[in-house]
Design an enzyme around this catalytic site. Sequence first.
Site, PDB file in Angstrom:
ATOM      1  N   THR A 136      -9.923   7.705   3.421  1.00 33.63           N
ATOM      2  CA  THR A 136      -8.713   8.155   4.070  1.00 33.63           C
ATOM      3  C   THR A 136      -9.207   9.389   4.762  1.00 33.63           C
ATOM      4  OG1 THR A 136      -7.131   7.205   2.537  1.00 33.63           O
ATOM      5  CG2 THR A 136      -6.484   9.298   3.502  1.00 33.63           C
ATOM      6  N   THR A 172      -4.597   6.915   6.962  1.00 33.51           N
ATOM      7  CA  THR A 172      -5.297   6.013   6.032  1.00 33.51           C
ATOM      8  C   THR A 172      -5.166   4.552   6.393  1.00 33.51           C
ATOM      9  OG1 THR A 172      -5.568   5.488   3.679  1.00 33.51           O
ATOM     10  CG2 THR A 172      -3.316   5.819   4.430  1.00 33.51           C
ATOM     11  N   ASN A 226      -6.009   2.911   3.555  1.00 33.49           N
ATOM     12  CA  ASN A 226      -6.103   2.794   2.094  1.00 33.49           C
ATOM     13  C   ASN A 226      -7.543   2.638   1.660  1.00 33.49           C
ATOM     14  OD1 ASN A 226      -5.120   3.003  -0.466  1.00 33.49           O
ATOM     15  ND2 ASN A 226      -4.720   0.823  -0.703  1.00 33.49           N
ATOM     16  N   ASP A 242      -0.479   0.091  -2.649  1.00 30.68           N
ATOM     17  CA  ASP A 242       0.187   1.349  -3.021  1.00 30.68           C
ATOM     18  C   ASP A 242       1.602   1.108  -3.558  1.00 30.68           C
ATOM     19  OD1 ASP A 242      -1.911   3.023  -2.595  1.00 30.68           O
ATOM     20  OD2 ASP A 242      -1.211   3.854  -0.699  1.00 30.68           O
ATOM     21  N   SER A 258       3.114   6.956  -1.183  1.00 31.32           N
ATOM     22  CA  SER A 258       1.798   7.505  -0.840  1.00 31.32           C
ATOM     23  C   SER A 258       1.558   8.776  -1.637  1.00 31.32           C
ATOM     24  CB  SER A 258       1.787   7.829   0.660  1.00 31.32           C
ATOM     25  OG  SER A 258       0.596   8.492   1.014  1.00 31.32           O
ATOM     26  N   GLY A 303      -8.320  11.047  -0.947  1.00 31.31           N
ATOM     27  CA  GLY A 303      -8.685  10.997  -2.368  1.00 31.31           C
ATOM     28  C   GLY A 303      -7.750  10.196  -3.241  1.00 31.31           C
ATOM     29  N   GLY A 304      -6.959   9.258  -2.664  1.00 30.38           N
ATOM     30  CA  GLY A 304      -6.052   8.467  -3.504  1.00 30.38           C
ATOM     31  C   GLY A 304      -5.122   9.398  -4.267  1.00 30.38           C
TER      32      GLY A 304
HETATM   33  O1  DON Z   1      -1.360   6.682   0.758  1.00 24.51           O
HETATM   34  C1  DON Z   1      -2.063   6.838  -0.230  1.00 24.51           C
HETATM   35  O2  DON Z   1      -1.778   7.590  -1.144  1.00 24.51           O
HETATM   36  C2  DON Z   1      -3.397   6.093  -0.319  1.00 24.51           C
HETATM   37  N1  DON Z   1      -3.316   4.890   0.446  1.00 24.51           N
HETATM   38  C3  DON Z   1      -4.499   7.005   0.108  1.00 24.51           C
HETATM   39  C4  DON Z   1      -5.838   6.367  -0.079  1.00 24.51           C
HETATM   40  C5  DON Z   1      -6.950   7.310  -0.146  1.00 24.51           C
HETATM   41  O3  DON Z   1      -6.817   8.491  -0.088  1.00 24.51           O
HETATM   42  C6  DON Z   1      -8.260   6.625  -0.326  1.00 24.51           C
HETATM   43  N2  DON Z   1      -9.370   7.432  -0.313  1.00 24.51           N
HETATM   44  N3  DON Z   1      -9.670   8.455  -0.436  1.00 24.51           N
END
Ligand code: DON
Length: 571
Positions: A382, A400, A402, A424, A453, A473-474
Site C-alpha cells: 500500500t 492501496t 490491498n 478487508d 480500512s 502496513g495493513g
Molecule cells: O485498507 C486497508 O486497510 C488495507 N487494504 C491496507 C493494506 C496494506 O496496507 C497492505 N500493505 N501494507
Amino acid sequence: MKLALRWHVLLIGFVLGTSGAFAADNPKPSTQAAPLAQRPGHAGIASANALATEAGFEVLAKGGNAFDAAIAVASTLSVVEPESSGMGGGFMATMHVAASDRNVFIDAREAAPAAVNPKDYLNPDGTPNRDTALKGPLSAGIPGEPAGLVWLAKHYGKLPLTESLAPAIRTARDGFKPDSRLVGAIQEEQQNLERWPASAAVYLPNGKPPVEGEIFRNPDQAHTLEQLAQYGDSGFYSGETAQKLIEAVHAAGGNWTLKDLSSYRVKERTPITVDYHGYQIITAPPPSSGGVAIAEILNILSGFDLSQMDQVHRAHYVIEAMRRAFRDHNDYLGDPDFVKMPLDMLLSPYYADGLRQTILPDRATPSSMLAPTSGQDPGMHTTHFSIIDADGNMVSITSTVNYILGSTFVAQGTGVVLNDEMDDFALVPNKPNVYGLLGSKANAPEPGKRMLSSMSPSIVIGPDRTAVIGSPGGSTIITQVLEGILAFIDGGDAQQVVAHKRFHHQFMPDVVNVEPGAFDAATSEALTRMGYTLKNREPWGFMNVVIWDRRSNKLDAASDPRRPDGLGKVQ
Ligand code: DON
C-alpha cells in the site's frame, strides 16, 4: 460474553486503582515569539518512489497546487509501484485547503459489487476460501482511485487532468527501471500472475519477471490513463475501459456489472478531529477504522504524561490503549452508509476515561480468550504520500490495491491490476483476514458497501509545527501512524519521525509485535515480566512525512529509511 469481560476488566481497574495514571501537563507553549507563518512559500513532497515525488514537483512547476501534485504522485505510483496502489484500487485522503481554511476527507475506497455473494468466499465444506478472497476478480471491489483523482482535479486542483496525469502516462509508455521492491513483488506472485494471461503479459514479459534496472513498459496502462485524462469519470467507469473491465472480469469468473462501475461515487466526509496535549490531529473517519482507533488511543493516553515516563511504562500504556482501541475496531466499525456506529461514544473523552481506569499500572491486561488469529506479515503493499505546497495546502493520501499486487488479476487490455480489497470485509464471521483482523456484522459484505480500512492519512497541527503523515502496513497502519504522531509531538523532525522504531498490538492475537531495536533488553524483559508476549516482526514502514515549522517557515520532508526507493524532497 465480550461485554461481560469488558465490565470485568473495568472493575479490576477500579479496584486496583490507577496509580499509573496522572494528569498531563498543559501543552508546552511556543518558546519563540516570532509570528507563525501563514504559507510556506515552497513545497515538500514525500512518497515511496523518487519518480513519483519528482512527478509531483513537475506538476507544481506547471502552476499546479498540492491537489494537482497529488494526482501526479498517485498516478505515477500506479505505474512504478503497482504492487501497492493503482487505478484498480482506491485511496483515502485527508486534506487541508488553505484558501478556505477547511479540512476535508475524500473517500475513494472500493465498494462491493451488487452481486456480492458471501458463499463465493467459502469452500464447499464451509471453511474460508482464501483464494477467492485474495486472488482473481472475485477478490476485487469496484475501484475508487480513478474517480478520486477526477474528483481532486475537479474540486481542488488548478490544472486539467491532461496535465496532472501527463507524467504517469509518459512513464507507463516510455518505461522506467523497476526497483527491487517491484521486481521482488512480481517474483513472489509469479505463480498467481501466470494464472491469468493478461497478468502474465504485463508483469512477466518474455515469461519471466522483469530485471531490476532494465526498462519496463505498460502501454495498455498508458492508454487507460489517457482515457481518464481525456474523458474524466467516463474514461474509466463507462465507455471503452469499462467494457474491457467487465469483459475480463466475467471471463475469469467475476460478477461486476457496467452499472456497478457507472454508479461508483466518491464521498466527501467530515474528518475525525482529536485534541491531544495542545495538538490537533485531523484523520480518517469510517469507512476507515484508523481515525477512530487513533482518536481512542490518544484520548486514553491524554490522561498520562508519556514524556515523564520510563520506556517500560510508556510502552505499557501505549500498548494497553492500542489493545482497547482494536477491540472496538473489531466490534463496531464498518461503512457509515450501511451501519450505525456508536461514534459519539467511541470518540468521547469520557469513554476514554473509563477505558483508562481499566489499565492495570504494572501488568498487561490479557485480551479475551477468543480463538487466536494469525495474520500474515503485513507487507508494505500500500502506499502513502504527503504534500504541502507553497500556499499551505496539504494532502495526506494513503492508496492501496490491498495485498501484494492486489488480486494479481490484470483486466485484459487495460494494463490495470485489480485490487483484492474484498478481503478487508469480514467475509466469514469470526475468521481473520490477511492482517489477522476479526470483524463483526458491521463489516460484513453487502452490495455497494465499502470494506473497512485501516488507512489513516493524517494531518497534525501543533502550536508551531504541522505534520502531514501516513503509512502502509495493513492493520499496523493505525499503530505506525500513531507512533509517528507521538514522535512528532515529542519534537522529532521528519527523518526522526519516519525512522522511529515501532511496535503494534491489535487486541487479537494477544501479542506485541516489535520492530527489532524498538525496546532495549531491559525494557523487553520488564514488559515480559508484566505479562506481555513480545514477538519480533518485519517489515515496517513505508512512512512518508512532510513537516512545516511555522516559526522558521521551513519545510522538511522524509521518506522511510527502511526502504531505499522513497524520496522526501523540499524545493
Ligand atoms: O485498507 C486497508 O486497510 C488495507 N487494504 C491496507 C493494506 C496494506 O496496507 C497492505 N500493505 N501494507
